[in-house]
Design a protein around this motif. Structure first.
Motif, mmCIF file in Angstrom:
data_model
loop_
_atom_site.group_PDB
_atom_site.id
_atom_site.type_symbol
_atom_site.label_atom_id
_atom_site.label_comp_id
_atom_site.label_asym_id
_atom_site.label_seq_id
_atom_site.Cartn_x
_atom_site.Cartn_y
_atom_site.Cartn_z
ATOM 1 N N LEU A 5 -23.443 23.267 14.254
ATOM 2 C CA LEU A 5 -24.425 22.201 14.836
ATOM 3 C C LEU A 5 -25.328 21.900 14.470
ATOM 4 C CD1 LEU A 5 -22.468 21.504 17.731
ATOM 5 C CD2 LEU A 5 -21.903 20.456 16.599
ATOM 6 N N ALA A 6 -26.406 23.339 14.873
ATOM 7 C CA ALA A 6 -27.864 23.928 14.447
ATOM 8 C C ALA A 6 -28.402 22.716 13.428
ATOM 9 C CB ALA A 6 -28.139 24.537 15.028
ATOM 10 N N GLN A 7 -27.454 23.524 11.989
ATOM 11 C CA GLN A 7 -28.166 22.795 10.936
ATOM 12 C C GLN A 7 -27.706 21.758 10.505
ATOM 13 O OE1 GLN A 7 -25.606 26.090 8.176
ATOM 14 N NE2 GLN A 7 -27.227 25.615 6.615
ATOM 15 N N ALA A 8 -26.059 20.868 10.896
ATOM 16 C CA ALA A 8 -26.417 19.463 10.619
ATOM 17 C C ALA A 8 -27.526 19.080 11.274
ATOM 18 C CB ALA A 8 -25.075 19.316 11.293
ATOM 19 N N GLY A 9 -27.545 19.265 12.660
ATOM 20 C CA GLY A 9 -29.025 18.466 12.772
ATOM 21 C C GLY A 9 -30.445 18.422 12.515
ATOM 22 N N PHE A 10 -31.077 19.479 11.877
ATOM 23 C CA PHE A 10 -32.261 19.264 11.377
ATOM 24 C C PHE A 10 -31.885 18.545 9.852
ATOM 25 C CE2 PHE A 10 -32.815 23.781 13.020
ATOM 26 C CZ PHE A 10 -33.890 23.625 14.161
ATOM 27 N N ALA A 11 -30.299 19.304 9.128
ATOM 28 C CA ALA A 11 -29.706 18.451 7.864
ATOM 29 C C ALA A 11 -30.365 16.156 8.145
ATOM 30 C CB ALA A 11 -28.799 18.542 7.232
ATOM 31 N N VAL A 12 -30.259 16.245 9.816
ATOM 32 C CA VAL A 12 -29.887 15.129 9.378
ATOM 33 C C VAL A 12 -31.601 14.489 9.691
ATOM 34 C CG1 VAL A 12 -29.160 12.847 11.371
ATOM 35 C CG2 VAL A 12 -27.384 14.763 10.000
ATOM 36 N N GLN A 13 -32.346 15.126 10.170
ATOM 37 C CA GLN A 13 -33.497 14.871 10.478
ATOM 38 C C GLN A 13 -34.152 14.683 9.505
ATOM 39 O OE1 GLN A 13 -36.386 13.499 11.841
ATOM 40 N NE2 GLN A 13 -34.666 13.742 13.328
ATOM 41 N N THR A 14 -33.866 15.586 8.578
ATOM 42 C CA THR A 14 -34.912 16.046 7.042
ATOM 43 C C THR A 14 -34.565 14.602 6.419
ATOM 44 O OG1 THR A 14 -34.398 17.887 6.984
ATOM 45 C CG2 THR A 14 -35.683 17.459 4.679
ATOM 46 N N VAL A 15 -34.000 14.126 6.185
ATOM 47 C CA VAL A 15 -33.243 12.945 5.713
ATOM 48 C C VAL A 15 -34.044 12.217 6.341
ATOM 49 C CG1 VAL A 15 -31.579 11.211 4.553
ATOM 50 C CG2 VAL A 15 -31.039 13.723 4.636
ATOM 51 N N LEU A 16 -33.982 11.018 7.812
ATOM 52 C CA LEU A 16 -34.400 10.344 8.655
ATOM 53 C C LEU A 16 -35.830 10.330 8.551
ATOM 54 C CD1 LEU A 16 -31.688 10.693 11.432
ATOM 55 C CD2 LEU A 16 -31.686 8.795 9.814
ATOM 56 N N ALA A 17 -36.030 11.957 8.741
ATOM 57 C CA ALA A 17 -37.772 12.273 8.810
ATOM 58 C C ALA A 17 -38.206 11.224 6.888
ATOM 59 C CB ALA A 17 -38.457 13.174 9.307
ATOM 60 N N THR A 18 -38.355 11.962 6.412
ATOM 61 C CA THR A 18 -38.233 11.541 4.923
ATOM 62 C C THR A 18 -38.799 10.218 4.882
ATOM 63 O OG1 THR A 18 -37.505 13.905 4.376
ATOM 64 C CG2 THR A 18 -37.706 11.952 2.759
ATOM 65 N N VAL A 19 -36.796 8.919 5.530
ATOM 66 C CA VAL A 19 -36.554 8.264 4.829
ATOM 67 C C VAL A 19 -37.883 7.194 6.013
ATOM 68 C CG1 VAL A 19 -34.863 5.856 5.445
ATOM 69 C CG2 VAL A 19 -34.512 7.980 4.762
ATOM 70 N N THR A 20 -38.210 7.640 7.445
ATOM 71 C CA THR A 20 -39.176 6.832 8.172
ATOM 72 C C THR A 20 -40.709 6.902 7.268
ATOM 73 O OG1 THR A 20 -37.867 7.588 9.682
ATOM 74 C CG2 THR A 20 -40.133 6.655 9.646
ATOM 75 N N LEU A 21 -40.893 8.135 6.631
ATOM 76 C CA LEU A 21 -42.039 8.492 6.498
ATOM 77 C C LEU A 21 -42.519 7.552 5.123
ATOM 78 C CD1 LEU A 21 -44.804 9.736 6.665
ATOM 79 C CD2 LEU A 21 -43.629 11.973 4.829
ATOM 80 N N PHE A 22 -40.937 7.199 4.051
ATOM 81 C CA PHE A 22 -41.656 6.875 3.169
ATOM 82 C C PHE A 22 -41.520 4.869 3.597
ATOM 83 C CE2 PHE A 22 -39.149 3.371 0.515
ATOM 84 C CZ PHE A 22 -39.517 3.478 -0.759
ATOM 85 N N LEU A 23 -40.688 4.415 4.165
ATOM 86 C CA LEU A 23 -40.756 3.057 5.291
ATOM 87 C C LEU A 23 -42.094 2.613 5.746
ATOM 88 C CD1 LEU A 23 -37.590 3.086 6.811
ATOM 89 C CD2 LEU A 23 -37.841 2.073 4.593
ATOM 90 N N TRP A 24 -42.920 3.566 6.607
ATOM 91 C CA TRP A 24 -44.458 3.273 6.700
ATOM 92 C C TRP A 24 -45.249 3.366 6.095
ATOM 93 C CZ3 TRP A 24 -43.730 3.577 12.363
ATOM 94 C CH2 TRP A 24 -45.117 2.477 12.899
ATOM 95 N N TRP A 25 -45.044 3.913 4.996
ATOM 96 C CA TRP A 25 -46.315 3.826 3.614
ATOM 97 C C TRP A 25 -45.620 3.181 2.449
ATOM 98 C CZ3 TRP A 25 -44.767 4.663 -1.844
ATOM 99 C CH2 TRP A 25 -45.910 4.709 -2.300
ATOM 100 N N TRP A 26 -44.664 2.723 2.446
ATOM 101 C CA TRP A 26 -44.355 1.406 1.638
ATOM 102 C C TRP A 26 -44.390 -0.237 2.621
ATOM 103 C CZ3 TRP A 26 -43.593 1.228 -3.480
ATOM 104 C CH2 TRP A 26 -43.244 0.562 -4.053
ATOM 105 N N PHE A 27 -44.182 -0.580 3.753
ATOM 106 C CA PHE A 27 -44.214 -1.424 4.327
ATOM 107 C C PHE A 27 -45.272 -1.294 5.324
ATOM 108 C CE2 PHE A 27 -39.963 -1.567 3.363
ATOM 109 C CZ PHE A 27 -39.647 -2.008 2.410
ATOM 110 N N SER A 28 -46.219 -0.862 5.700
ATOM 111 C CA SER A 28 -47.345 -0.387 6.656
ATOM 112 C C SER A 28 -46.954 -1.872 7.692
ATOM 113 C CB SER A 28 -48.550 -1.296 5.910
ATOM 114 O OG SER A 28 -48.586 -0.254 4.211
#
Length: 386
Positions: free
Chosen positions: A267-290
């Motif tokens: 469960l803990a491992q799944a949480g970190f895996a999902v958050q790695t993806v979500l944080a990366t995607v959010t970072l990209f969206l903020w950078w690309w779309f401002s």
């Protein structure tokens, strides 16, 4: 247990709405320094566990917990009268030392009574109730600040801690029998520290807890400025903060149901895996779309909700995994497992908070890095099916 664990969260989150007033009064030339009131408290709460953990192994959980609460209340009284930021930082540090008592003794009590996945289940249930505290604490803090002034937050800390202490003394029996107590002398204490620091699986999960707590504290230290200065939330900040954090309660109760079947590590491992993806995607969206306006607000709130939700699938499990082989030195183990990751986590959170540049980029980058490293570190315990 939820009430004991909440002492740290309530003391951190309730002061967030007061930071602008404190900064304008005490450090008008460098308002970012007001964030250090959070760091000072958290570092005190971390180091204090190195005292209260061994003390609870020797003198019992109830006595040690009571001493911590009394120190917490005394420091809050002194902080009420502080006239400089330096004085306020000192008393916040001492207040954190006191808050370490209920935190470390509460975890040790749980380990006295439960083991393995059962301990993770109980911790998750406590977390499910506890999370309502950080959800409502900023709202409560803002109400006190607007109605009575920021100094009366420290009056509130005294009253709340006195009520919790009375409840514990009336309702919670001692969980450490006299025959299981360890002498309060340097040799057995150092021996217990040696056991903790030489246990490989414990060291692995202490590192993971450091990264998990580091990303959470990075959010907390940055939240007020991001919501108010970047997203324009103004006095609605506590309500958005509550909306984001309250979902953690769901994950705590969900984890309590799932952990017996799925296991703590998965469960803990799944949480970190999902958050790695979500944080990366959010970072990209903020950078690309401002993004700006409502779009920016809801994008950030959506991501922040996942951060707290996924943490609910991690903390109870990680603490149980770290504590699992150390039942014979539970007090000292809870102290070390609480203290070292807490202090180390602030070495992550403080730079992220001070790097605030009118964007959420420092926070998003920090969370992405922490989740990735935590996921990687858990691979060192790949054979564990707990």
């Amino acid at each position: 247990m939820a009430a004991l664990f909440s002492m740290v969260a309530f003391s951190i989150d309730s002061i967030l709405p007061a930071l602008p007033q404190i900064a304008n009064l005490l450090v008008p030339d460098d308002i970012n320094k007001a964030q250090l009131l959070i760091s000072a408290f958290v570092i005190g709460a971390g180091l204090g566990q190195l005292v209260f953990g061994p003390l609870s192994d020797s003198m019992g959980r109830r006595f040690s917990l009571s001493m911590g609460m009394l120190l917490y209340m005394s420091a809050a009284f002194a902080a009420f009268w502080a006239q400089t930021l330096e004085a306020l930082l000192f008393w916040r540090f001492v207040q954190g030392l006191g808050a370490a008592g209920p935190r470390s003794c509460g975890l040790a009590m749980t380990r006295d009574l439960y083991d393995g996945r059962e301990m993770a289940r109980v911790n998750s249930m406590a977390f499910g109730f506890f999370v309502f505290v950080p959800a409502i604490a900023p709202m409560f803090g803002q109400w006190v600040v607007l109605g009575f002034g920021w100094r009366h937050l420290f009056t509130t800390y005294i009253l709340v801690s006195a009520a919790i202490l009375a409840w514990v003394l009336l309702r919670q029996p001692e969980t450490l029998p006299t025959e299981r107590r360890r002498p309060l002398s340097p040799r057995p204490i150092l021996a217990a520290f040696g056991v903790v620091l030489s246990t490989r699986v414990t060291l692995i999960y202490m590192g993971v807890i450091t990264l998990a707590f580091g990303q959470l504290m990075s959010f907390i230290t940055s939240a007020q400025q991001i919501f108010v200065d970047v997203l324009g939330a103004g006095t609605n900040f506590p309500y958005y903060f509550a909306m984001v954090t309250v979902f953690s309660a769901i994950s705590g109760f969900l984890n309590a149901k799932l952990v017996m079947r799925v296991g703590m590590r998965r469960l803990a491992q799944a949480g970190f895996a999902v958050q790695t993806v979500l944080a990366t995607v959010t970072l990209f969206l903020w950078w690309w779309f401002s993004p700006e306006g409502a779009w920016a607000l809801w994008l950030f709130c959506g991501w922040a909700t996942t951060l707290f939700f996924l943490n609910g699938l991690s903390f109870g499990n990680l603490n149980a995994l770290a504590m699992q082989p150390l039942g014979h030195v539970a007090g000292t183990a809870s102290a070390v497992i609480g203290a070292l990751p807490t202090v180390a986590a602030m070495m992550i959170a403080a730079p992220v908070g001070l790097a605030f540049n009118q964007t959420p980029f420092p926070l998003l980058i920090g969370v992405t890095v922490c989740s990735t490293l935590a996921l990687t570190l858990m691979q060192l315990d790949r054979g564990n099916n707990s």
